[in-house]
Scaffold this active site. Structure first.
Site, PDB file in Angstrom:
ATOM      1  N   GLY A  51      20.051  14.740  24.859  1.00 57.11           N
ATOM      2  CA  GLY A  51      21.484  14.794  25.160  1.00 57.11           C
ATOM      3  C   GLY A  51      21.855  16.095  25.848  1.00 57.11           C
ATOM      4  O   GLY A  51      21.102  17.063  25.833  1.00 57.11           O
ATOM      5  N   ARG A  71      28.989  20.067  23.655  1.00 54.47           N
ATOM      6  CA  ARG A  71      29.864  20.744  22.688  1.00 54.47           C
ATOM      7  C   ARG A  71      29.295  22.081  22.207  1.00 54.47           C
ATOM      8  O   ARG A  71      29.997  22.867  21.603  1.00 54.47           O
ATOM      9  CB  ARG A  71      30.122  19.812  21.491  1.00 54.47           C
ATOM     10  CG  ARG A  71      31.035  18.637  21.837  1.00 54.47           C
ATOM     11  CD  ARG A  71      31.011  17.549  20.772  1.00 54.47           C
ATOM     12  NE  ARG A  71      29.865  16.647  20.934  1.00 54.47           N
ATOM     13  CZ  ARG A  71      29.630  15.590  20.160  1.00 54.47           C
ATOM     14  NH1 ARG A  71      30.454  15.310  19.153  1.00 54.47           N
ATOM     15  NH2 ARG A  71      28.570  14.821  20.370  1.00 54.47           N
ATOM     16  N   ASP A 120      19.518  16.163  16.208  1.00 54.34           N
ATOM     17  CA  ASP A 120      20.505  17.166  15.781  1.00 54.34           C
ATOM     18  C   ASP A 120      20.935  17.023  14.328  1.00 54.34           C
ATOM     19  O   ASP A 120      22.013  17.456  13.955  1.00 54.34           O
ATOM     20  CB  ASP A 120      21.725  17.130  16.721  1.00 54.34           C
ATOM     21  CG  ASP A 120      22.481  15.808  16.667  1.00 54.34           C
ATOM     22  OD1 ASP A 120      22.017  14.879  15.982  1.00 54.34           O
ATOM     23  OD2 ASP A 120      23.540  15.715  17.316  1.00 54.34           O
ATOM     24  N   ASN A 170      26.786  19.370  16.284  1.00 52.63           N
ATOM     25  CA  ASN A 170      27.284  19.141  17.638  1.00 52.63           C
ATOM     26  C   ASN A 170      27.827  20.401  18.286  1.00 52.63           C
ATOM     27  O   ASN A 170      27.858  20.522  19.491  1.00 52.63           O
ATOM     28  CB  ASN A 170      28.370  18.068  17.629  1.00 52.63           C
ATOM     29  CG  ASN A 170      27.809  16.723  17.191  1.00 52.63           C
ATOM     30  OD1 ASN A 170      26.745  16.322  17.648  1.00 52.63           O
ATOM     31  ND2 ASN A 170      28.496  16.062  16.291  1.00 52.63           N
ATOM     32  N   ASN A 222       2.086  59.689  23.561  1.00 50.74           N
ATOM     33  CA  ASN A 222       1.141  58.669  23.999  1.00 50.74           C
ATOM     34  C   ASN A 222       1.357  58.244  25.446  1.00 50.74           C
ATOM     35  O   ASN A 222       0.561  57.506  25.994  1.00 50.74           O
ATOM     36  CB  ASN A 222       1.235  57.432  23.093  1.00 50.74           C
ATOM     37  CG  ASN A 222       2.621  56.809  23.121  1.00 50.74           C
ATOM     38  OD1 ASN A 222       3.622  57.523  23.228  1.00 50.74           O
ATOM     39  ND2 ASN A 222       2.689  55.501  23.032  1.00 50.74           N
ATOM     40  N   ARG A 271       0.288  78.422  18.827  1.00 52.18           N
ATOM     41  CA  ARG A 271       1.693  78.822  18.888  1.00 52.18           C
ATOM     42  C   ARG A 271       1.719  80.337  19.027  1.00 52.18           C
ATOM     43  O   ARG A 271       0.750  81.023  18.702  1.00 52.18           O
ATOM     44  CB  ARG A 271       2.431  78.364  17.632  1.00 52.18           C
ATOM     45  CG  ARG A 271       1.850  78.932  16.357  1.00 52.18           C
ATOM     46  CD  ARG A 271       2.656  78.523  15.130  1.00 52.18           C
ATOM     47  NE  ARG A 271       2.179  79.262  13.978  1.00 52.18           N
ATOM     48  CZ  ARG A 271       1.770  78.699  12.847  1.00 52.18           C
ATOM     49  NH1 ARG A 271       1.758  77.376  12.718  1.00 52.18           N
ATOM     50  NH2 ARG A 271       1.381  79.435  11.838  1.00 52.18           N
TER      51      ARG A 271
HETATM   52  C1  UD1 Z   1      25.849   9.601  17.242  1.00 47.41           C
HETATM   53  C2  UD1 Z   1      26.109   8.108  16.999  1.00 47.41           C
HETATM   54  C3  UD1 Z   1      27.164   7.953  15.911  1.00 47.41           C
HETATM   55  C4  UD1 Z   1      26.690   8.648  14.654  1.00 47.41           C
HETATM   56  C5  UD1 Z   1      26.338  10.105  14.921  1.00 47.41           C
HETATM   57  C6  UD1 Z   1      25.649  10.684  13.700  1.00 47.41           C
HETATM   58  C7  UD1 Z   1      25.758   6.912  19.140  1.00 47.41           C
HETATM   59  C8  UD1 Z   1      26.400   6.282  20.315  1.00 47.41           C
HETATM   60  N1  UD1 Z   1      26.570   7.491  18.232  1.00 47.41           N
HETATM   61  O1  UD1 Z   1      27.026  10.183  17.766  1.00 47.41           O
HETATM   62  O2  UD1 Z   1      27.392   6.594  15.641  1.00 47.41           O
HETATM   63  O3  UD1 Z   1      27.722   8.573  13.670  1.00 47.41           O
HETATM   64  O4  UD1 Z   1      25.430  10.225  16.032  1.00 47.41           O
HETATM   65  O5  UD1 Z   1      25.371  12.050  13.843  1.00 47.41           O
HETATM   66  O6  UD1 Z   1      24.537   6.870  19.031  1.00 47.41           O
HETATM   67  N2  UD1 Z   1      20.830  11.933  23.070  1.00 47.41           N
HETATM   68  C9  UD1 Z   1      19.844  11.651  23.991  1.00 47.41           C
HETATM   69  N3  UD1 Z   1      20.208  11.133  25.203  1.00 47.41           N
HETATM   70  C10 UD1 Z   1      21.494  10.847  25.525  1.00 47.41           C
HETATM   71  C11 UD1 Z   1      22.494  11.107  24.581  1.00 47.41           C
HETATM   72  C12 UD1 Z   1      22.118  11.656  23.348  1.00 47.41           C
HETATM   73  O7  UD1 Z   1      18.653  11.917  23.749  1.00 47.41           O
HETATM   74  O8  UD1 Z   1      21.727  10.359  26.626  1.00 47.41           O
HETATM   75  C13 UD1 Z   1      20.427  12.533  21.791  1.00 47.41           C
HETATM   76  C14 UD1 Z   1      21.065  13.898  21.582  1.00 47.41           C
HETATM   77  O9  UD1 Z   1      20.187  14.925  22.014  1.00 47.41           O
HETATM   78  C15 UD1 Z   1      21.298  13.962  20.078  1.00 47.41           C
HETATM   79  C16 UD1 Z   1      21.374  12.502  19.650  1.00 47.41           C
HETATM   80  O10 UD1 Z   1      20.896  11.735  20.734  1.00 47.41           O
HETATM   81  O11 UD1 Z   1      20.209  14.565  19.407  1.00 47.41           O
HETATM   82  C17 UD1 Z   1      22.800  12.086  19.291  1.00 47.41           C
HETATM   83  O12 UD1 Z   1      23.650  12.296  20.405  1.00 47.41           O
HETATM   84  P1  UD1 Z   1      25.150  12.810  20.202  1.00 47.41           P
HETATM   85  O13 UD1 Z   1      25.783  12.878  21.526  1.00 47.41           O
HETATM   86  O14 UD1 Z   1      25.152  14.024  19.377  1.00 47.41           O
HETATM   87  O15 UD1 Z   1      25.789  11.587  19.385  1.00 47.41           O
HETATM   88  P2  UD1 Z   1      27.064  11.636  18.463  1.00 47.41           P
HETATM   89  O16 UD1 Z   1      28.270  11.683  19.295  1.00 47.41           O
HETATM   90  O17 UD1 Z   1      26.902  12.695  17.442  1.00 47.41           O
HETATM   91 CA    CA Z   2      25.424  14.334  17.093  1.00 47.62          CA
END
Ligand code: UD1
Ligand code: CA
Length: 488
Positions: free
Chosen positions: A12, A16, A108, A231, A388, A442
C-alpha cells in the site's frame, strides 16, 4: 495445518503515514512494521510467506525482512500499482501456485501473535471456504464493517466510505483483516472483484459477499487490543508502546528486574537477575548477561555484555563487546568496535572507538582511546588522548600489559608502548617505548627560592600603574565632553 501458506500485503501507499519511507518499513521496537505479521504467520506454521510489495519498495523491504528473519521461507511478489487490497491479494496468490490453504494478513497489524491467528483456521477444518477474524470496536472508524444476515451469518464487509443507511452505520463489529481460505476459491472470487466503490479500489473484502453466495463464511471474534492496524504515526507510537510493555512484562517474568519503563527492542536478550533501570534504551542485537546492571538513562545498541557487568548512568554503548565484571560509566561512550575486557574499568567521560582493553585495564577519567590496544591491568590516566588521526589516515597504537600512562599524556599513533613501562604525566609519546622503560617528555621544572614575594610586588605595582593610567584617560575624556557641551 501442514499445507498452509501465507500472504502478507505490504504494497500500500501508506498515505496516512505522511512519509517518504514505505509504511511497512517504519520501525517498531527495532523491527520493520511488516516483520511482525510475517513472524506471526511463520509461528503459526506457514510453509512459506509471500510478502506483496510495491515495485519501488521491493529491494528495501526484501533487505529489511531478510535481515530480521534470516533463513525464513520468504518470497516476494510485486503489485505493480497500489490498486487496492484485492489486487494485492491477487499478486500474492499468483506467486503461490500449488497452495491449498492460504492465510492472508495485512502488513500493518503488528500486535498479533500466532495464538491470536489460530482461531481463523478452525472454520476451515469444518469445511468453510473462507474464514475471517472480527472484533467489536468501541470506535469502528476506519475499519470495514461486518454485515450479518438474519441468521447471523457473515454476508459482506462494507468499508467505512461505502456505508449506506443507519443500520450499517450502527454496526460495531469490524473486519480485523485476517483471513484464511481455500486458494482456488479465493482466486476465483478475486476475479469477480471490481473497483466499484468510493475509493475506486479493488477491495479484498469484496470476496466475502462473493463467497457467501455459495456457502457459509467462517468467523471468529477476537481481542481488539491485538488487532489494531497502524495507519498513521500516532497509531505506530501506540503499537510500539504496547510492544515495549509486553517485552518488559516478559523479561520481568523471566527473572529480570525492570525498574520503571526502560524501552527494550524486540530482539534484545537479557539473562536472569540482570537489572534494567528507568530511562534505559536497549536496541538492536543486544545481549545482556546474568546479574548485569544497566543503570538509569543508558543507551545500548548492538552490544554484547557479559555477566556481572555494571553500566553506570547515562552511558552510550554502540556495536561493542563488554566482558564479565567490567564497570563502565557514568557518562562513558563506547563507539563501534570497542572490546572491554573482564573486570576492566571505563569511567566518566571516556570515549573509546575500535579500542581493545585487556582484562583489568583501567581508564577511569576523561580519555579518548581510538584505534588502540590496551594490555591487561594497564592504567590510562585522566586526560590521556590517543592521537589516532593525522587528518588523512587512522593509525593504531599498542599499549602493553601492566603499563602506567600518566595523566594528560598524548600517544601519537602509530606508536607502541612496551609491557611494564611507565609514561610520565604530561608526556607526548611520539616514539616507541621499550618494555620496562620510563618515557618522559616535558619541560623540566625549575624552582627559584623566595622568588614569589618579589614577583607578587612587581605584579601588584604594575596593576596599580595601569589603574592610575586608566583613571587619567577617563578624566580627560569627561573634560573634553564638558567643553563640547558648553560650546553648544
Ligand atoms: C483494511 C480493510 C478493512 C479492515 C482493515 C483492518 C480492505 C479494503 N479494507 O482497511 O476492512 O477493517 O484493513 O485493519 O481491505 N495494501 C497493498 N496494496 C494496496 C493497498 C493496500 O498491499 O493496493 C496493503 C497495505 O500495505 C496494508 C494492507 O494492505 O498493509 C491494508 O491496507 P490499508 O490501506 O491499510 O487498509 P485499511 O484502510 O486499513
Ligand atoms: Ca490498515
Amino acid at each position: 495445518m501442514s499445507d498452509l501458506d501465507a500472504i502478507v500485503l505490504a504494497a500500500g501507499r501508506g498515505t496516512r503515514m505522511r512519509s517518504a519511507l514505505p509504511k511497512v518499513l517504519h520501525s517498531l521496537a527495532g523491527r520493520p512494521l511488516a516483520y511482525y505479521p510475517v513472524r506471526a504467520a511463520l509461528e503459526l506454521g506457514a510453509r512459506r510467506v509471500v510478502v506483496v510489495v510495491s515495485p519501488d519498495a521491493k529491494d528495501a523491504v526484501e533487505r529489511a525482512l531478510s535481515q530480521h528473519l534470516p533463513a525464513a521461507p520468504l518470497q516476494f511478489a510485486i503489485q505493480e500499482q497500489a490498486l487496492g487490497t484485492g489486487d494485492a491479494a491477487k499478486a500474492g496468490l499468483a506467486a503461490l501456485s500449488g497452495s491449498a490453504q492460504v492465510l492472508l494478513l495485512y502488513g500493518d497489524t503488528p500486535l498479533l501473535s500466532a495464538t491470536d491467528l489460530e482461531p481463523v483456521l478452525a472454520p476451515l477444518r469444518s469445511g468453510a471456504a473462507l474464514s475471517l477474524l472480527t472484533f467489536q470496536a468501541p470506535d469502528p472508524t476506519g475499519y470495514g464493517r461486518v454485515v450479518r444476515d438474519a441468521s447471523g451469518q457473515v454476508c459482506a464487509i462494507v468499508e467505512e466510505r461505502d456505508l449506506s443507511g443507519a443500520a450499517q452505520r450502527r454496526i460495531d463489529e469490524v473486519n480485523a483483516g485476517i483471513y484464511a481460505g481455500n486458494a482456488k476459491v479465493l482466486s476465483a472470487a478475486l476475479a469477480t472483484v471490481g473497483p466499484h466503490n468510493a475509493q475506486g479500489e479493488y477491495y479484498l473484502t469484496d470476496v466475502v459477499a462473493e463467497i457467501a453466495k455459495t456457502g457459509p463464511i467462517g468467523s471468529a471474534r477476537s481481542d481488539p487490543s491485538v488487532l489494531s492496524g497502524v495507519n498513521d504515526r500516532h497509531q505506530l507510537a501506540q503499537a510500539e508502546a504496547v510492544l515495549h510493555a509486553r517485552t518488559r512484562a516478559r523479561l520481568a517474568r523471566s527473572g529480570v528486574t525492570i525498574v520503571g519503563e526502560p524501552l527494550i527492542d524486540d530482539g534484545v536478550v537479557v539473562d536472569t537477575d540482570a537489572r534494567i533501570e528507568t530511562g534505559v534504551r536497549l536496541r538492536g542485537n543486544t545481549k545482556i548477561g546474568a546479574r548485569t546492571v544497566i543503570d538509569v538513562g543508558c543507551v545500548v545498541e548492538d552490544v554484547e555484555l557479559g555477566s556481572d557487568v555494571t553500566i553506570k548512568p547515562y552511558s552510550v554503548l554502540v556495536s561493542s563487546r563488554v566482558h564479565d565484571g567490567a564497570v563502565l560509566g557514568p557518562f562513558c561512550h563506547l563507539r563501534p568496535g570497542s572490546e572491554i575486557g573482564a573486570q576492566a574499568h571505563v569511567g566518566n567521560f571516556v570515549e573509546t572507538k575500535n579500542a581493545k582493553l585487556g582484562p583489568g585495564a583501567k581508564a577511569n577519567h576523561l580519555a579518548y582511546l581510538g584505534d588502540v590496544d590496551v594490555g591487561a591491568r594497564s592504567n590510562v590516566g585522566a586526560g590521556t588522548i590517543v592521537c589516532n588521526y593525522d587528518g588523512f589516515a587512522k593509525r593504531r597504537t599498542t599499549i602493553g600489559q601492566d603499563v602506567f600512562i600518566g595523566s594528560d599524556s598524548q600517544l601519537v599513533a602509530p606508536v607502541a608502548v612496551g609491557d611494564g613501562s611507565y609514561v610520565g604525566t604530561g608526556t607526548t609519546v611520539t616514539a616507541d617505548v621499550p618494555a620496562g622503560a620510563l618515557a618522559i617528555g616535558r619541560a623540566r621544572q625549575e624552582n627559584r627560592p623566595d622568588y614569589a614575594k618579589g614577583l607578587r610586588e612587581r605584579l601588584r605595582a604594575r596593576a596599580d600603574r595601569e589603574k592610575t593610567d586608566r583613571e587619567q584617560t577617563e578624566r580627560e575624556q569627561t573634560d573634553r565632553e564638558q567643553v563640547q557641551r558648553e560650546k553648544k
